[in-house]
Scaffold this active site. Structure first.
Site, mmCIF file in Angstrom:
data_model
loop_
_atom_site.group_PDB
_atom_site.id
_atom_site.type_symbol
_atom_site.label_atom_id
_atom_site.label_comp_id
_atom_site.label_asym_id
_atom_site.label_seq_id
_atom_site.Cartn_x
_atom_site.Cartn_y
_atom_site.Cartn_z
ATOM 1 N N ASP A 137 -44.670 -35.104 -2.211
ATOM 2 C CA ASP A 137 -45.558 -36.251 -2.049
ATOM 3 C C ASP A 137 -45.081 -37.202 -0.964
ATOM 4 O OD1 ASP A 137 -47.075 -35.269 -4.156
ATOM 5 O OD2 ASP A 137 -45.971 -36.430 -5.655
ATOM 6 N N LYS A 138 -46.000 -38.008 -0.481
ATOM 7 C CA LYS A 138 -45.719 -38.974 0.585
ATOM 8 C C LYS A 138 -44.486 -39.819 0.281
ATOM 9 C CE LYS A 138 -47.591 -43.208 2.626
ATOM 10 N NZ LYS A 138 -48.687 -44.197 2.583
#
Length: 302
Positions: A137-138
């Site tokens: 994820d970011k």
């Protein structure tokens, strides 16, 4: 253009078609509404509006338009390369960096940086995700591997499918985890109430297994290591919430502002795989970023 056909069951009768399709498929409600507006959704061969109420036995046809191609440009973005050869590159992705371009994130991604650094990557996942075998994820930091050619990509993807790749994460979670270790075996799919989230569910879900070990307990938090046996979207975040210990700083699955963190306290610390060319066992480990280290020091002082 892909076509999907679904039949309305008795317990779905009376629902709005846009809400039903968004809950039943891997699509957002806004996306479904746009498809309806563009005439890509039909019931019994005729177009309907988004507020159409379903009837038992309705045959719903959805034509899924091809995604608009994105032009992915190489960008001179500094990346932390842990290992690199002619087949594979392993990087330590920083918090806040998106892995590959998507609407709203056309530049500044890890793929943009890799294209500049490597010049060429495998083409199996297309122009938007060249070389990308798996994602994080970011706001999750840590180790990520990318393939430089199709042969390497196929080998790494096969290892992922066979669950032979070692992936260990370190996380700060809410509450005191009582057990020293454990296994969370609970299927994950789209949250039927919020399509932007994943959840433990029996509906349209896939098997998901996470092993965890307690590293240290604090007053109101626990530092844990999680090992993935499967790789579902948001798996650790969803599983830890499921057992009552959501990740600290997680804006989607837990209280987001309980600690001075901008995003979930999750770090991909260990990555191990068999090299696709030499067949040598490779294993890499990187410490968490400063913000997580400083948070742990603060919890220790507290």
């Amino acid at each position: 253009m892909e076509k999907v056909t679904r039949t309305v069951k008795e317990n779905d009768s009376g629902q709005r078609i846009d809400k039903w399709l968004a809950a039943d498929g891997d699509w957002s409600r806004a996306q479904v509404q746009q498809w309806i507006k563009d005439g890509f959704v039909q019931v019994g061969g005729r177009q309907v509006k988004a507020n159409y109420k379903l009837n038992e036995g309705d045959i719903v046809d959805v034509r899924i338009p091809e995604p608009e191609p994105l032009e992915v440009k190489a960008e001179n973005i500094k990346i932390d390369v842990i290992y690199e050869d002619a087949d594979v590159i392993v990087v330590n992705k920083p918090r806040g960096m998106v892995v590959h371009p998507a609407p709203g994130h056309a530049s500044g991604t890890l793929v943009n940086a890799l294209l500049y650094h490597c010049g060429d990557l495998s083409g199996i996942n297309g122009v938007i995700r060249p070389g990308i075998v798996h994602r994080i994820d970011k706001d999750t930091s840590g180790l990520l591997m990318a393939a430089k050619n199709d042969v390497a990509h196929e080998s790494l993807a096969r290892q992922l499918k066979d669950k032979t790749i070692e992936r260990k994460y370190k996380a700060i979670v809410h509450g005191i985890v009582k057990h020293e270790s454990g296994v969370i075996d609970a299927p994950i799919g789209r949250d039927v109430k919020d399509r932007k989230k994943m959840a433990v569910t029996d509906q349209n879900s896939k098997s998901a297994i996470t092993r965890f070990t307690v590293l240290k307990r604090f007053r109101n938090f626990t530092y844990v290591e999680c090992q993935l046996e499967t790789g579902r979207t948001h798996q650790i975040r969803v599983h830890m919430k499921y057992i009552g210990h959501p990740l600290a700083g997680d804006p989607k699955y837990g209280p987001s502002k309980t600690l001075p963190l901008n995003g979930q306290a999750l770090h991909a610390a260990v990555l191990g795989f068999i090299h696709p060319g030499s067949e040598e066992a490779m294993r890499f480990e990187v410490p968490p970023p400063d913000i997580i280290q400083q948070t742990l020091e603060g919890l220790e002082r507290d």
